[in-house]
Design a protein around this motif. Structure first.
Motif, PDB file in Angstrom:
ATOM      1  N   ALA A  51       0.618  -1.243  -0.236  1.00  0.00           N
ATOM      2  CA  ALA A  51       0.168   0.061  -0.177  1.00  0.00           C
ATOM      3  C   ALA A  51       0.994   1.078   0.107  1.00  0.00           C
ATOM      4  N   LEU A  52       2.120   1.227   0.990  1.00  0.00           N
ATOM      5  CA  LEU A  52       2.783   2.405   0.804  1.00  0.00           C
ATOM      6  C   LEU A  52       3.560   2.505  -0.394  1.00  0.00           C
ATOM      7  N   LEU A  53       3.964   1.502  -1.014  1.00  0.00           N
ATOM      8  CA  LEU A  53       4.524   1.630  -2.412  1.00  0.00           C
ATOM      9  C   LEU A  53       3.750   2.088  -3.649  1.00  0.00           C
ATOM     10  N   CYS A  54       2.395   1.779  -3.530  1.00  0.00           N
ATOM     11  CA  CYS A  54       1.268   2.024  -4.316  1.00  0.00           C
ATOM     12  C   CYS A  54       1.301   3.485  -4.469  1.00  0.00           C
ATOM     13  N   LEU A  55       1.328   4.388  -3.258  1.00  0.00           N
ATOM     14  CA  LEU A  55       1.244   5.868  -2.904  1.00  0.00           C
ATOM     15  C   LEU A  55       2.280   6.513  -3.159  1.00  0.00           C
ATOM     16  N   PRO A  60       5.067  11.286   1.053  1.00  0.00           N
ATOM     17  CA  PRO A  60       6.496  11.569   0.826  1.00  0.00           C
ATOM     18  C   PRO A  60       7.203  10.232   0.571  1.00  0.00           C
ATOM     19  N   ASP A  61       8.345  10.581  -0.047  1.00  0.00           N
ATOM     20  CA  ASP A  61       9.154   9.295  -0.407  1.00  0.00           C
ATOM     21  C   ASP A  61       9.771   8.590   0.650  1.00  0.00           C
ATOM     22  N   SER A  62       9.946   9.234   1.731  1.00  0.00           N
ATOM     23  CA  SER A  62      10.445   8.666   2.964  1.00  0.00           C
ATOM     24  C   SER A  62       9.454   7.554   3.471  1.00  0.00           C
ATOM     25  N   LEU A  63       8.293   7.680   2.986  1.00  0.00           N
ATOM     26  CA  LEU A  63       7.223   6.613   3.615  1.00  0.00           C
ATOM     27  C   LEU A  63       7.176   5.595   2.504  1.00  0.00           C
ATOM     28  N   SER A  64       7.022   6.048   1.098  1.00  0.00           N
ATOM     29  CA  SER A  64       7.007   5.214   0.166  1.00  0.00           C
ATOM     30  C   SER A  64       8.119   4.250  -0.353  1.00  0.00           C
ATOM     31  N   ILE A  65       9.107   4.892  -0.373  1.00  0.00           N
ATOM     32  CA  ILE A  65      10.394   4.233  -0.690  1.00  0.00           C
ATOM     33  C   ILE A  65      11.099   3.629   0.490  1.00  0.00           C
ATOM     34  N   ALA A 106      20.681   2.259   5.218  1.00  0.00           N
ATOM     35  CA  ALA A 106      21.345   2.470   3.803  1.00  0.00           C
ATOM     36  C   ALA A 106      20.740   3.673   3.294  1.00  0.00           C
ATOM     37  N   CYS A 107      19.353   3.883   3.407  1.00  0.00           N
ATOM     38  CA  CYS A 107      18.531   5.038   2.999  1.00  0.00           C
ATOM     39  C   CYS A 107      18.862   6.510   3.680  1.00  0.00           C
ATOM     40  N   LEU A 108      19.481   6.184   4.717  1.00  0.00           N
ATOM     41  CA  LEU A 108      20.246   7.299   5.346  1.00  0.00           C
ATOM     42  C   LEU A 108      21.423   8.149   4.550  1.00  0.00           C
ATOM     43  N   VAL A 109      21.926   7.312   3.794  1.00  0.00           N
ATOM     44  CA  VAL A 109      23.270   7.579   3.091  1.00  0.00           C
ATOM     45  C   VAL A 109      22.761   8.413   1.713  1.00  0.00           C
ATOM     46  N   PRO A 110      22.876   9.527   1.710  1.00  0.00           N
ATOM     47  CA  PRO A 110      22.435  10.331   0.448  1.00  0.00           C
ATOM     48  C   PRO A 110      22.677   9.672  -0.901  1.00  0.00           C
ATOM     49  N   ALA A 111      23.958   9.287  -1.109  1.00  0.00           N
ATOM     50  CA  ALA A 111      24.419   8.841  -2.486  1.00  0.00           C
ATOM     51  C   ALA A 111      23.563   7.398  -2.840  1.00  0.00           C
ATOM     52  N   PHE A 112      23.447   6.507  -1.551  1.00  0.00           N
ATOM     53  CA  PHE A 112      22.520   5.526  -1.837  1.00  0.00           C
ATOM     54  C   PHE A 112      21.179   5.925  -2.243  1.00  0.00           C
ATOM     55  N   TYR A 113      20.535   6.710  -1.583  1.00  0.00           N
ATOM     56  CA  TYR A 113      19.181   7.047  -1.766  1.00  0.00           C
ATOM     57  C   TYR A 113      19.004   7.475  -2.874  1.00  0.00           C
ATOM     58  N   ALA A 114      19.787   8.257  -3.676  1.00  0.00           N
ATOM     59  CA  ALA A 114      19.753   8.821  -4.894  1.00  0.00           C
ATOM     60  C   ALA A 114      19.945   8.030  -5.898  1.00  0.00           C
ATOM     61  N   SER A 115      20.458   6.757  -5.749  1.00  0.00           N
ATOM     62  CA  SER A 115      20.710   5.572  -6.849  1.00  0.00           C
ATOM     63  C   SER A 115      19.512   4.794  -6.875  1.00  0.00           C
TER      64      SER A 115
END
Length: 388
Positions: A51-55, A60-65, A106-115
């Motif tokens: 459900a979160l991925l669908c939205l 916010p991407d922090s919730l979805s991704i 891992a999502c707290l690392v900007p380079a990873f989150y952006a890739s």
């Protein structure tokens, strides 16, 4: 009818939620199977993650991704923990939830989150690893013959391959722009395949638990409650199957504990039951591998030996008789246990009848009792199938 991506997303959520509810309903009817409860919670968590991925794009991407994928990976870990529980192992909840934790960190690392390729590679690696671990646990439990075991292994392995193959594809192929991920033509395909695998895996996991319950009921119906040996019905059925094969001779050993009534009268039924259990364990230890031992009722036991002629069967029976004669109980120094044995066997190449073989062994057992008990008597072989 054309299914667009939002419709498939919604279907994924609904199907996963329904599957989770069905697992919990099954668990409510069989509370001993903790795996059903774990799988139910796993699918409900997976439904929330879907459900979160669908939205994505709405919330916010922090919730979805971030949170959505963390919950999805935790759901796969819980499915693996449920498989461990099903196979009699302790559920590894910390490891199961560690996948989601690793993703969140891992999502707290900007380079990873952006890739996008890095995110796909990590999520696919973790999810595929839990599927591989699930397949391994089911494979390790193959000693228990369940018809749905191999389909479950194949499905989990296929799911593993589908996830792990995404890793090189994500790393070496040009990813679409982040703003157009939802528009990718592959996304509906992945959603549809995911729904199919969810339903298929849920089906085989349900089937595994049902087959185990049926197998346990069948074994209980074929097992003597006191000694754990085959009961009379099961023993007769297994012996008849061996006799029907023909070829190798089949020997039948009929045991009767001597003066067992006096044991019950003197020491009580609790001690008498202990004597029966002790004989069952001792006989199982002395008899050769492949022997079928069963309790016919009361103090009478029987054993079937395949590929064993009359003389060899008599020697094996004598070993059991001698072992029983040496048993002594410190709490009851005057208690002595003895056994009389009647032995009968078919000739090589003959497919005998159980009743005929039983009649011979019973007559030999009667002769052993009449001769003073505590001995082995072998019956003369009879040529089956020949008219007098």
């Amino acid at each position: 009818m054309r299914l667009d991506t939002p419709t498939l997303f919604l279907m994924t959520v609904v199907v996963t939620f329904i599957v989770g509810v069905l697992f919990l309903l099954s668990w409510s009817q069989d509370r001993r199977s903790r795996a059903l409860a774990i799988w139910g919670v796993a699918h409900l968590v997976g439904a929330g993650a879907s459900a979160l991925l669908c939205l994505r794009g709405i919330i916010p991407d922090s919730l979805s991704i971030g949170l959505g994928n963390a919950l999805m990976l935790a759901a796969y870990g819980l499915i693996w923990s449920g498989v461990r529980s099903f196979e009699g192992l302790r559920p590894a909840y910390r490891i199961a939830l560690a996948g989601g934790l690793v993703w969140g960190l891992a999502c707290l690392v900007p380079a990873f989150y952006a890739s996008l390729p890095a995110r796909i590679a990590l999520a696919s690696t973790i999810a595929g690893s839990f599927c591989a671990l699930s397949a391994r646990e089911i494979l390790r439990g193959r000693v228990e013959p369940l018809a749905s075991r191999w389909p479950a292994i194949i499905l989990m392995s296929a799911y593993t391959v589908l996830y792990w193959i995404r890793v090189p594809l994500a790393l070496f192929l040009e990813p679409p722009p982040a703003s157009r991920v939802v528009e990718s033509p592959w996304l509906p395909v992945l959603c549809f395949v995911g729904v199919l695998f969810t339903v298929a895996i849920a089906f085989v996991l349900m089937a595994l638990t049902k087959e185990r319950a049926e197998r346990r009921q069948r074994l209980a119906a074929e097992t003597d409650a006191l000694t754990g040996l085959a009961n009379r019905r099961a023993f007769v059925g297994r012996t008849e199957a061996r006799l029907a094969g023909g070829g190798d001779p089949v020997a039948l050993l009929l045991f009767d504990l001597d003066h067992f009534k006096s044991v019950n009268d003197t020491y009580g039924h609790a001690v008498g039951d202990g004597v029966l259990v002790a004989f069952a364990h001792l006989a199982e230890a002395v008899l050769p591998p492949g022997a079928v031992l069963g309790r016919m009722g009361g103090e009478e036991f029987a054993c079937t030996l395949s590929g064993c002629d009359l003389a060899t069967a008599a020697r094996i029976a004598e070993r059991v008789r001698a072992a029983v004669a040496t048993v002594s109980l410190a709490a009851y120094p005057r208690l002595r246990i003895g056994v009389s044995v009647g032995v009968a066997a078919t000739a090589p190449g003959e497919a005998g009848e159980f009743e005929d073989l039983m009649r011979q062994a019973d007559a030999a057992l009667y002769s052993a009792k009449r001769a003073g008990r505590g001995r082995v008597v072998a019956a003369e072989p009879v040529a089956y199938g020949l008219a007098a």
